[in-house]
Design a protein around this motif. Sequence first.
Motif, PDB file in Angstrom:
ATOM      1  N   VAL A 112     114.491 114.381  48.788  1.00  0.00           N
ATOM      2  CA  VAL A 112     114.019 113.085  49.278  1.00  0.00           C
ATOM      3  C   VAL A 112     113.387 113.239  50.662  1.00  0.00           C
ATOM      4  N   CYS A 113     114.051 113.995  51.546  1.00  0.00           N
ATOM      5  CA  CYS A 113     113.494 114.224  52.890  1.00  0.00           C
ATOM      6  C   CYS A 113     112.144 114.924  52.810  1.00  0.00           C
ATOM      7  N   PHE A 114     112.032 115.922  51.938  1.00  0.00           N
ATOM      8  CA  PHE A 114     110.776 116.649  51.811  1.00  0.00           C
ATOM      9  C   PHE A 114     109.658 115.742  51.311  1.00  0.00           C
ATOM     10  N   LEU A 115     109.925 114.970  50.284  1.00  0.00           N
ATOM     11  CA  LEU A 115     108.892 114.108  49.715  1.00  0.00           C
ATOM     12  C   LEU A 115     108.441 113.048  50.715  1.00  0.00           C
ATOM     13  N   PHE A 128     120.425 124.530  47.541  1.00  0.00           N
ATOM     14  CA  PHE A 128     121.293 123.529  48.149  1.00  0.00           C
ATOM     15  C   PHE A 128     122.400 123.112  47.180  1.00  0.00           C
ATOM     16  N   GLU A 129     122.029 122.995  45.909  1.00  0.00           N
ATOM     17  CA  GLU A 129     123.032 122.619  44.918  1.00  0.00           C
ATOM     18  C   GLU A 129     124.030 123.746  44.708  1.00  0.00           C
ATOM     19  N   HIS A 130     123.552 124.990  44.687  1.00  0.00           N
ATOM     20  CA  HIS A 130     124.470 126.132  44.544  1.00  0.00           C
ATOM     21  C   HIS A 130     125.452 126.181  45.712  1.00  0.00           C
ATOM     22  N   ALA A 158     123.395 117.483  47.934  1.00  0.00           N
ATOM     23  CA  ALA A 158     122.643 118.172  48.981  1.00  0.00           C
ATOM     24  C   ALA A 158     121.210 118.459  48.535  1.00  0.00           C
ATOM     25  N   ARG A 159     121.080 118.866  47.282  1.00  0.00           N
ATOM     26  CA  ARG A 159     119.749 119.133  46.743  1.00  0.00           C
ATOM     27  C   ARG A 159     118.907 117.857  46.703  1.00  0.00           C
ATOM     28  N   ASP A 181     113.272 119.919  40.764  1.00  0.00           N
ATOM     29  CA  ASP A 181     114.483 119.368  41.367  1.00  0.00           C
ATOM     30  C   ASP A 181     114.849 117.968  40.887  1.00  0.00           C
ATOM     31  N   ILE A 182     113.938 117.297  40.238  1.00  0.00           N
ATOM     32  CA  ILE A 182     114.246 115.956  39.725  1.00  0.00           C
ATOM     33  C   ILE A 182     114.206 115.938  38.197  1.00  0.00           C
TER      34      ILE A 182
END
Length: 530
Positions: free
Chosen positions: A124-127, A110-112, A118-119, A383-384
């Motif tokens: 956040v949505c996934f967690l 998403f970041e790429h 976006a990443r 990712d974090i």
Amino acid sequence: MKNLPLFDLGVIAAYLVAMVLVGVYFSRKNKNADQFTTASGLIPGWATGLSIYATFLSSNTFLGVPGKAFGGNWNSFVFSLSMPIAAYVASRFFIPFYRKTGEVSAYTHFEHRFGPWARTYAVVCFLLTQLARMGSIFLGIALSLQALTGYSMQTIMLVMGVCIIIYTVMGGIEAVIWTEVVQGVIKTFGALLILYLIVMAMPGGVSTIVDIGNANDKFSLGSLSPDFTQSTFWVVLLYGFFINLNNFGMDQNYIQRYHTTSSEKEARSSLWLCVWLYVPASLLFFVIGSCLFGYYQQHPELLETIRRNVALERLPASASAAEVSRMAATLQPADYGDKVMPNFMVTNVPAGLMGLIISAILSAAMSTISSGMNASATVFTEDIYKRYINPNPSAKKQLRLLHIATIIVGLMGLGAGLAMIGVKSILDAWWTLSGIFAAGMLGLFLLGLISRQTRNREAMLATMIGVLVIIWMTFSSKLPDEYAYLRNPLHSNMIIVIGTLTIFLVGVLLTKLNGHSLEQTKEATLLSNE
């Protein structure tokens, strides 16, 4: 409440100890983060497929599906019928995409594609989705075991949570997968055993169950009318397709498993094995729900106890006996559907088999929770932590971080389960929450994958509009009556459908408009130069 015989308690204890020992065994192999998160790509495809199947076959299926069939019909089975369609898209496009990137996190790209925002949004949505999933599963297991053992739901959640955390932290993804292989077999056998016991306890057997079901429209898949305000066949089909597309294409639980196999072909075969196992297995649980409905129609006196217990849960402790009786009389089958299977087990399962069935229910919960904990810890680390705190931690520090993150996520999932105590339907609660959190992720992912010309600005604006639509569809029902015309008229299962399509289509439209504007600017520049 039922005091379990020592033999049944021994079976349950042996199962829990075995799961912990699996974690201890695989802990010797977990020397680095790659082994903890992907098992170094050495898991056979059939084992990964059984693992994905076991993750799908959670306690939401074990208790929520029979409860839905008891309180309604087979409308929710349409969700399972949508799985092959979503699996085809995933095996054709998503698995090759993720195998090619080689990145263990589903959200790095998403970041790429669109940048750091976006990443972060996808993570956040996934967690949030994982916390909702784990919470609903903790609740499901507590509901069943409370009826079977008499212990409080809080105590049951705490004990199970500790056991799950121990073997997940120690064993990593390899322990998760191999325990899920065993759990998938146990829970399927447990479901077949429950079905057999219901049929044997039913006066008249299968023919009576079918007659009662037909008389009460229990086998319907829902209305075929094009009505998207009710839970029709088409609403559940659309919901199932989009949520399964999100599962197979965006959920770290499944993306991570694509990397545990040795090849793309093995990853594809594991996905299809899950689908061909889950569709008939989910049908089995709808059959169980219909059989329970027939059984309790023949024994209505047993429903009085269930209704009274539900009324006691919903009313304050100071409520009088008359108030409890009045509420119990108003309850409908959909209000206590999740309670009927535990009640049947208490009153009908003989000593010696109860421990096995409880182990099956435990396995249904433990497989999905452990998978979610491992995936969430991986996402947090990749990712974090590595993105914003320390991009190059040592191997030892990264493994320790994965362990700590797994524990924290497990405790947060346990907290979500405690917060859900008292919900009307486990399955409805999970479906609603997953649709809300997953819609934004899937829409953004499809936009980046399909519309190659879309850039950061268009994607961000489309996502903002999509999130506003999701918020409106979710909370507009709470508007006062004078603003009733502003309420969302569609069924809640349509949130993920509309939210996903909004982000994708708005992003495509903005890209087209921006491209048209650029062409006009270029033409004007050329004309001025002439």
